[in-house]
Design a protein around this motif. Structure first.
Motif, mmCIF file in Angstrom:
data_model
loop_
_atom_site.group_PDB
_atom_site.id
_atom_site.type_symbol
_atom_site.label_atom_id
_atom_site.label_comp_id
_atom_site.label_asym_id
_atom_site.label_seq_id
_atom_site.Cartn_x
_atom_site.Cartn_y
_atom_site.Cartn_z
ATOM 1 N N PHE A 17 19.465 13.748 73.153
ATOM 2 C CA PHE A 17 18.567 14.272 72.145
ATOM 3 C C PHE A 17 18.345 15.570 72.063
ATOM 4 O O PHE A 17 18.372 16.238 71.214
ATOM 5 C CB PHE A 17 17.635 13.222 71.589
ATOM 6 N N MET A 18 17.409 15.827 73.083
ATOM 7 C CA MET A 18 16.720 17.427 73.260
ATOM 8 C C MET A 18 16.623 17.535 74.609
ATOM 9 O O MET A 18 16.145 16.643 75.247
ATOM 10 C CB MET A 18 15.634 17.305 72.340
ATOM 11 N N ARG A 19 16.545 18.792 74.904
ATOM 12 C CA ARG A 19 16.081 19.299 76.267
ATOM 13 C C ARG A 19 14.565 19.512 76.388
ATOM 14 O O ARG A 19 13.949 19.311 75.271
ATOM 15 C CB ARG A 19 16.993 20.435 76.541
ATOM 16 N N GLY A 20 14.212 19.864 77.683
ATOM 17 C CA GLY A 20 12.639 19.701 77.819
ATOM 18 C C GLY A 20 12.012 19.130 79.049
ATOM 19 O O GLY A 20 11.297 19.713 79.768
ATOM 20 N N PRO A 21 12.640 17.944 79.465
ATOM 21 C CA PRO A 21 12.202 17.243 80.435
ATOM 22 C C PRO A 21 12.248 18.216 81.948
ATOM 23 O O PRO A 21 11.625 17.998 83.030
ATOM 24 C CB PRO A 21 12.649 15.934 80.621
ATOM 25 N N ALA A 22 13.310 18.793 82.136
ATOM 26 C CA ALA A 22 13.293 19.903 83.075
ATOM 27 C C ALA A 22 12.108 20.583 83.471
ATOM 28 O O ALA A 22 11.983 21.072 84.650
ATOM 29 C CB ALA A 22 14.693 20.351 83.350
ATOM 30 N N ASP A 195 7.382 7.652 78.080
ATOM 31 C CA ASP A 195 7.859 6.998 76.622
ATOM 32 C C ASP A 195 7.502 5.682 76.676
ATOM 33 O O ASP A 195 7.491 4.966 75.735
ATOM 34 C CB ASP A 195 8.977 7.303 76.045
ATOM 35 N N GLY A 196 7.374 5.027 78.017
ATOM 36 C CA GLY A 196 7.071 3.370 78.123
ATOM 37 C C GLY A 196 5.646 3.259 77.431
ATOM 38 O O GLY A 196 5.143 2.316 76.860
ATOM 39 N N LEU A 197 4.606 4.259 77.640
ATOM 40 C CA LEU A 197 3.433 4.510 77.100
ATOM 41 C C LEU A 197 3.635 4.525 75.485
ATOM 42 O O LEU A 197 4.538 5.364 74.934
ATOM 43 C CB LEU A 197 2.567 5.492 77.512
ATOM 44 N N ASP A 198 2.735 4.169 74.603
ATOM 45 C CA ASP A 198 2.508 4.418 73.259
ATOM 46 C C ASP A 198 2.488 6.059 73.070
ATOM 47 O O ASP A 198 1.697 6.511 73.724
ATOM 48 C CB ASP A 198 1.554 3.929 72.607
ATOM 49 N N PRO A 199 3.050 6.488 72.085
ATOM 50 C CA PRO A 199 2.873 7.895 71.949
ATOM 51 C C PRO A 199 1.728 8.525 71.451
ATOM 52 O O PRO A 199 1.275 9.638 71.491
ATOM 53 C CB PRO A 199 3.919 8.123 70.538
ATOM 54 N N ALA A 200 0.887 7.509 71.057
ATOM 55 C CA ALA A 200 -0.813 7.641 70.880
ATOM 56 C C ALA A 200 -1.421 8.282 72.322
ATOM 57 O O ALA A 200 -2.441 9.086 72.114
ATOM 58 C CB ALA A 200 -1.317 6.664 70.398
ATOM 59 N N TYR A 201 -0.810 7.738 73.262
ATOM 60 C CA TYR A 201 -1.481 7.913 74.732
ATOM 61 C C TYR A 201 -0.578 9.107 75.289
ATOM 62 O O TYR A 201 -1.188 9.876 76.113
ATOM 63 C CB TYR A 201 -1.397 6.792 75.382
ATOM 64 N N ALA A 202 0.712 9.330 74.975
ATOM 65 C CA ALA A 202 1.654 10.074 75.766
ATOM 66 C C ALA A 202 2.652 10.696 74.685
ATOM 67 O O ALA A 202 3.867 10.336 74.481
ATOM 68 C CB ALA A 202 2.183 9.620 76.790
ATOM 69 N N GLY A 204 4.083 13.475 74.199
ATOM 70 C CA GLY A 204 5.037 14.647 74.797
ATOM 71 C C GLY A 204 6.297 13.838 75.464
ATOM 72 O O GLY A 204 6.498 14.162 76.761
ATOM 73 N N VAL A 205 6.956 13.327 74.581
ATOM 74 C CA VAL A 205 8.450 12.985 75.007
ATOM 75 C C VAL A 205 9.361 13.117 74.189
ATOM 76 O O VAL A 205 9.028 13.165 72.977
ATOM 77 C CB VAL A 205 8.204 11.233 75.329
ATOM 78 N N SER A 206 10.751 13.039 74.290
ATOM 79 C CA SER A 206 11.648 13.304 73.515
ATOM 80 C C SER A 206 11.913 12.157 72.437
ATOM 81 O O SER A 206 12.462 12.495 71.229
ATOM 82 C CB SER A 206 13.150 13.441 74.128
ATOM 83 N N HIS A 207 11.625 11.184 72.906
ATOM 84 C CA HIS A 207 12.199 9.741 71.903
ATOM 85 C C HIS A 207 10.570 9.040 71.731
ATOM 86 O O HIS A 207 10.469 8.079 72.661
ATOM 87 C CB HIS A 207 13.199 8.904 72.620
ATOM 88 N N ARG A 208 9.966 9.203 70.677
ATOM 89 C CA ARG A 208 8.558 8.603 70.772
ATOM 90 C C ARG A 208 8.842 7.255 69.850
ATOM 91 O O ARG A 208 9.629 7.196 68.901
ATOM 92 C CB ARG A 208 7.856 9.487 69.775
ATOM 93 N N PRO A 239 7.522 18.747 78.136
ATOM 94 C CA PRO A 239 6.342 19.545 77.500
ATOM 95 C C PRO A 239 6.411 20.219 76.341
ATOM 96 O O PRO A 239 5.610 20.611 75.627
ATOM 97 C CB PRO A 239 6.361 20.575 78.967
ATOM 98 N N ARG A 240 7.845 20.384 75.884
ATOM 99 C CA ARG A 240 7.958 21.057 74.461
ATOM 100 C C ARG A 240 7.263 20.166 73.350
ATOM 101 O O ARG A 240 7.156 20.699 72.169
ATOM 102 C CB ARG A 240 9.478 21.079 74.369
ATOM 103 N N CYS A 241 7.295 18.924 73.406
ATOM 104 C CA CYS A 241 6.745 18.121 72.604
ATOM 105 C C CYS A 241 5.423 17.489 72.572
ATOM 106 O O CYS A 241 4.733 16.615 72.001
ATOM 107 C CB CYS A 241 7.694 16.822 72.540
ATOM 108 N N ASP A 242 4.626 18.020 73.667
ATOM 109 C CA ASP A 242 3.236 17.547 74.139
ATOM 110 C C ASP A 242 2.340 18.387 73.056
ATOM 111 O O ASP A 242 2.487 19.169 72.210
ATOM 112 C CB ASP A 242 2.957 17.893 75.503
ATOM 113 N N VAL A 243 1.063 17.399 73.075
ATOM 114 C CA VAL A 243 0.088 17.729 71.991
ATOM 115 C C VAL A 243 -1.178 18.276 72.912
ATOM 116 O O VAL A 243 -1.675 17.249 73.651
ATOM 117 C CB VAL A 243 -0.252 17.081 70.990
ATOM 118 N N SER A 244 -1.537 19.267 73.115
ATOM 119 C CA SER A 244 -2.988 19.732 73.975
ATOM 120 C C SER A 244 -2.872 19.588 75.357
ATOM 121 O O SER A 244 -3.652 19.001 76.053
ATOM 122 C CB SER A 244 -4.121 19.213 73.225
#
Length: 267
Positions: A17-22, A195-202, A204-208, A239-244
């Motif tokens: 879907f998108m790059r960034g995890p590298a 992304d096993g965690l709910d996006p409220a906690y994490a 910064g993932v490509s597939h929320r 990291p490209r999708c992370d918040v703070s």
């Protein structure tokens, strides 16, 4: 001294879907080493003791060799040194070449896999190395005796057929209530997709995917593993999708707690 090896695997060539995890390993390391925190784990292990956490750097991907071979070589060097290994991804595709080496060291092995997605497509978008397919490769190659998938909430018909085909045990997110009680009888490889965690906690993932596990639930699961954790990976942080920097901090926390369990199990 019970030491733990840390290895960065900055590869997202097979992300769909998108790059960034590298880019993730450097961000996780920064939080692991930040003066904002300490290196004590909840289980009372001080990872700051000299020699306890040995960082082996990153696998270098220069385009001249098959990335899978480079990963296998680096993982073999780490495991041959006799210490458990935590790998920092990278996307989830990297788990397959890691397991090709881990299995050579472990004749009996259970994978505990935390994720929103089963990652067990036979081949996704025509790519058998896709980050959506590593557990199909792992199970068809006989690299584990048992696969337990926890936190799933996106299973489709094909994936359910694959899980049945490979004898996978599944604890879907909707069933993850109360304390975890894992029925484990062999050494464990722990694979945590952030992304096993709910996006409220994490976030910064490509597939929320809403409806996931809390940070506390994942830590409790780690601490509930009563068999030796011989190796682990933390993957799919983007990291490209992370918040703070929230997700980097969560990933570093999980690395600490995994390492703490590894140390306790070897003392």
């Amino acid at each position: 001294m019970a030491g733990i090896s840390l290895l960065g695997i900055p590869n997202d060539d097979n992300s769909s879907f998108m790059r960034g995890p590298a880019e993730a390993p450097a961000h996780i390391r920064r939080e692991l080493q930040s003066d904002a925190f300490n290196l004590w784990t909840e289980t009372g292990v001080d990872l700051g003791v000299p020699g306890r956490l040995a960082d082996r750097g990153d696998v270098l991907f220069d385009g001249t060799a098959d990335p899978w071979k480079l990963i296998e070589r680096a993982v073999a060097d780490a495991l041959d040194a006799g210490a458990p290994l935590i790998s920092l991804g990278g996307d989830h595709a990297i788990t397959h070449p890691i397991m090709r080496v881990v299995r050579r060291h472990q004749p009996r092995l259970t994978i505990v896999h935390i994720d929103a997605h089963p990652d067990i497509y036979q081949s996704f978008q025509g790519n058998p190395r896709s980050h959506a397919s590593p557990f199909a490769r792992i199970m068809e190659d006989g690299l584990a005796d048992h696969l337990l998938q926890v936190g799933l909430r996106t299973i489709n018909g094909h994936q359910r057929e694959q899980q049945k085909r490979y004898g996978v045990d599944v604890l879907e997110a909707r069933a993850c209530t109360g304390d975890f009680q894992l029925d484990l009888h062999t050494p464990v490889y722990l694979s945590i997709d952030i992304d096993g965690l709910d996006p409220a906690y994490a976030p910064g993932v490509s597939h929320r995917e809403p409806g996931g596990l809390s940070t506390r639930q994942v830590i409790n699961l780690i601490q509930a593993i009563d068999q030796p954790i011989v190796a682990a990976d933390v993957v799919e942080y983007n990291p490209r999708c992370d918040v703070s920097n929230i997700t980097a901090v969560v990933a570093a926390k999980l690395v600490k707690e995994i390492a703490g369990m590894m140390v306790m199990q070897r003392i």
